[in-house]
Motif scaffolding. Structure first.
Motif, short mmCIF file in Angstrom:
data_model
loop_
_atom_site.label_atom_id
_atom_site.label_comp_id
_atom_site.label_asym_id
_atom_site.label_seq_id
_atom_site.Cartn_x
_atom_site.Cartn_y
_atom_site.Cartn_z
N PRO A 1 -6.09 0.32 -6.56
CA PRO A 1 -7.23 0.75 -7.38
C PRO A 1 -8.19 -0.67 -7.64
O PRO A 1 -7.86 -1.79 -7.15
CB PRO A 1 -6.29 0.90 -8.72
CG PRO A 1 -5.17 -0.12 -8.54
CD PRO A 1 -4.66 0.40 -7.11
N GLY A 2 -9.51 0.02 -7.85
CA GLY A 2 -10.56 -1.03 -7.89
C GLY A 2 -11.15 -1.48 -6.76
O GLY A 2 -11.94 -2.27 -6.98
N LEU A 3 -10.44 -1.21 -5.83
CA LEU A 3 -10.89 -2.17 -4.57
C LEU A 3 -12.20 -1.29 -3.64
O LEU A 3 -12.03 0.01 -3.48
CB LEU A 3 -9.96 -2.24 -3.55
CG LEU A 3 -8.76 -3.33 -3.90
CD1 LEU A 3 -7.87 -3.29 -2.57
CD2 LEU A 3 -9.42 -4.40 -4.31
N HIS A 4 -13.21 -1.83 -3.28
CA HIS A 4 -14.32 -1.24 -2.67
C HIS A 4 -14.05 -1.02 -1.32
O HIS A 4 -14.64 -0.39 -0.43
CB HIS A 4 -15.67 -2.12 -2.83
CG HIS A 4 -16.17 -1.86 -4.17
ND1 HIS A 4 -16.85 -0.90 -4.92
CD2 HIS A 4 -16.14 -2.95 -5.28
CE1 HIS A 4 -17.28 -1.30 -5.99
NE2 HIS A 4 -16.73 -2.34 -6.24
N GLY A 5 -13.00 -1.23 -0.47
CA GLY A 5 -12.58 -1.41 0.75
C GLY A 5 -11.79 -2.48 1.29
O GLY A 5 -11.57 -3.45 0.42
N GLN A 6 -11.54 -2.66 2.52
CA GLN A 6 -11.02 -3.97 3.12
C GLN A 6 -9.82 -4.34 2.21
O GLN A 6 -9.58 -5.72 1.67
CB GLN A 6 -11.92 -5.09 3.22
CG GLN A 6 -13.09 -4.69 4.03
CD GLN A 6 -14.27 -3.72 3.11
OE1 GLN A 6 -14.55 -4.16 2.10
NE2 GLN A 6 -14.88 -2.76 3.81
N ARG B 1 -8.86 -8.15 0.62
CA ARG B 1 -9.05 -8.06 -0.71
C ARG B 1 -7.93 -8.50 -1.43
O ARG B 1 -7.75 -8.81 -2.42
CB ARG B 1 -10.04 -6.99 -1.41
CG ARG B 1 -11.38 -6.74 -0.89
CD ARG B 1 -12.12 -5.80 -1.42
NE ARG B 1 -13.24 -5.18 -0.75
CZ ARG B 1 -14.65 -5.35 -1.09
NH1 ARG B 1 -14.79 -6.32 -2.21
NH2 ARG B 1 -15.63 -5.07 -0.52
N ALA B 2 -6.97 -7.64 -0.92
CA ALA B 2 -5.45 -7.65 -1.92
C ALA B 2 -4.39 -7.56 -0.61
O ALA B 2 -3.60 -6.72 -0.48
CB ALA B 2 -5.40 -6.11 -2.55
N PRO B 3 -4.38 -8.73 0.20
CA PRO B 3 -3.46 -8.78 1.27
C PRO B 3 -2.22 -8.75 0.76
O PRO B 3 -1.30 -8.20 1.45
CB PRO B 3 -3.79 -10.14 1.87
CG PRO B 3 -4.48 -10.90 0.86
CD PRO B 3 -5.23 -9.97 -0.06
N ALA B 4 -1.78 -9.56 -0.14
CA ALA B 4 -0.17 -9.54 -0.82
C ALA B 4 0.34 -8.12 -0.98
O ALA B 4 1.41 -7.78 -0.51
CB ALA B 4 0.05 -10.35 -1.94
N GLU B 5 -0.59 -7.48 -1.81
CA GLU B 5 -0.24 -5.93 -2.27
C GLU B 5 -0.23 -5.01 -1.23
O GLU B 5 0.76 -4.32 -0.96
CB GLU B 5 -1.19 -5.45 -3.28
CG GLU B 5 -0.83 -4.25 -3.86
CD GLU B 5 -1.83 -3.79 -5.09
OE1 GLU B 5 -1.54 -2.76 -5.65
OE2 GLU B 5 -2.78 -4.30 -5.26
N TYR B 6 -0.90 -5.26 -0.23
CA TYR B 6 -1.13 -4.35 1.05
C TYR B 6 0.28 -4.86 1.91
O TYR B 6 0.74 -3.75 2.26
CB TYR B 6 -2.40 -4.81 1.86
CG TYR B 6 -2.77 -3.90 3.07
CD1 TYR B 6 -3.72 -2.88 2.78
CD2 TYR B 6 -1.88 -4.01 4.27
CE1 TYR B 6 -3.72 -1.82 3.97
CE2 TYR B 6 -2.18 -2.91 5.24
CZ TYR B 6 -2.99 -1.81 5.18
OH TYR B 6 -3.38 -1.01 6.26
N ALA B 7 0.34 -5.83 1.98
CA ALA B 7 1.76 -6.37 2.78
C ALA B 7 3.00 -5.59 2.02
O ALA B 7 3.84 -5.24 2.48
CB ALA B 7 1.75 -7.65 2.94
N GLN B 8 2.94 -5.85 0.63
CA GLN B 8 4.09 -5.33 -0.01
C GLN B 8 4.17 -3.68 0.44
O GLN B 8 5.71 -3.35 0.70
CB GLN B 8 4.09 -5.65 -1.54
CG GLN B 8 5.22 -5.11 -2.27
CD GLN B 8 5.00 -5.21 -3.92
OE1 GLN B 8 3.93 -5.61 -4.06
NE2 GLN B 8 6.09 -4.98 -4.51
N HIS B 9 3.21 -2.89 0.29
CA HIS B 9 3.35 -1.70 0.70
C HIS B 9 3.88 -1.20 1.81
O HIS B 9 4.61 -0.47 2.37
CB HIS B 9 2.13 -0.83 0.08
CG HIS B 9 2.03 -0.83 -1.42
ND1 HIS B 9 2.67 0.05 -2.04
CD2 HIS B 9 0.86 -1.29 -2.10
CE1 HIS B 9 2.16 0.14 -3.22
NE2 HIS B 9 1.16 -0.82 -3.44
N LEU B 10 3.02 -2.18 2.95
CA LEU B 10 3.65 -1.97 4.42
C LEU B 10 4.93 -2.45 4.66
O LEU B 10 5.65 -1.58 5.35
CB LEU B 10 2.50 -2.92 5.15
CG LEU B 10 2.73 -2.95 6.67
CD1 LEU B 10 2.56 -1.83 7.23
CD2 LEU B 10 1.86 -3.98 7.34
#
Length: 263
Positions: free
Chosen positions: A236-241, A245-254
């Motif tokens: 939520p809240g991210l305009h893209g990328q 912008r949220a590498p830790a959260e992205y990595a956690q879901h991945l």
């Protein structure tokens, strides 16, 4: 984190790698950048996942294909072969924008040897959108002694990446300028390519991992309806990328997805 090269039909393909044990993940970046955009995500994945992040041919430090008419399945075939040459087994393919289209095609080539796919922004355009993007999104840009190309790169990313910071602006502008004569090759290949058929043919779980306001966020519903086994996670809240912008959260879901599907 390490860097290396693997030989391909168009020359050398550059990659970054991390991790010493565990399942494999192969990352594909958006146009016209490079695998450097994945460094923060890779650092958050730790040593328990083995990661390869490729520079798409023609971008970063990878040699370019023969010409601008190279198509997404051709990019995917070359990178899938490079994946095998590096000894990668049962990889989860992950890609963003152009990289998402490449990931879908690479997963289709791997078939049962790919346990899952992670996609951020799938270019499921209709015919009218494809024509408009081909005509207007990535025009030719010339280098001039006045430095017009530098102003173009800065203006472009300030416009298409709302709310970016200084680090993101610097990274994106430099990577685009680095490959300026062919910066649009990957874009135009992605606009010519319809990933719907290949996405529908995948017999593996698909994680759609997207930023809320991504340029392709409106295609998530189409991707959910197209894939056989897909789930959507929106940051939520991210305009893209989301990887920047949220590498830790992205990595956690991945990582959670990889642990679930990996063999």
């Amino acid at each position: 984190m390490k860097s290396g090269y693997v030989d391909g039909p168009w020359g050398q393909i550059h990659y970054r790698s991390s991790g010493i044990r565990g399942p494999w993940v192969v990352l594909f970046h958006e146009s016209p950048l490079s695998s450097v955009v994945w460094e923060k995500v890779m650092s958050h994945l730790g040593d328990g996942v083995r990661v390869i992040a490729f520079d798409t041919p023609g971008y970063g430090a990878s040699n370019a294909p023969a010409g601008p008419d190279t198509e997404i399945p051709e990019y995917a075939a070359v990178l899938a072969a490079a994946t095998l040459d590096l000894g990668v087994t049962d990889p989860v393919f992950c890609g963003l924008h152009t990289g998402a289209s490449i990931a879908i095609e690479a997963a289709r080539l791997f078939g049962e040897r790919c346990p899952g796919v992670v996609l951020s922004g799938v270019a499921l355009y209709d015919a009218e959108e494809r024509a408009e993007h081909l005509a207007n999104w990535a025009p030719d840009v010339e280098k001039t002694m006045h430095g017009d190309q530098f102003s173009w790169a800065v203006e472009r990313y300030r416009r298409i990446w709302p709310g970016l910071d200084e680090e993101m602006l610097h990274l994106a502008s430099l990577e685009a300028l680095r490959v300026l004569p062919r910066y649009h090759w990957g874009y135009r290949a992605a606009f010519r390519h319809d990933p719907a058929e290949s996405l529908a043919a995948l017999d593996v779980p698909v994680l759609l991992l997207d930023a809320e306001f991504d340029l392709l966020a409106d295609k998530d519903a189409v991707a959910l309806a197209t894939a056989k086994d897909a789930r959507l996670v929106v940051l939520p809240g991210l305009h893209g990328q989301p990887h920047l912008r949220a590498p830790a959260e992205y990595a956690q879901h991945l990582r959670t997805f990889v642990d679930k599907v990996a063999r």
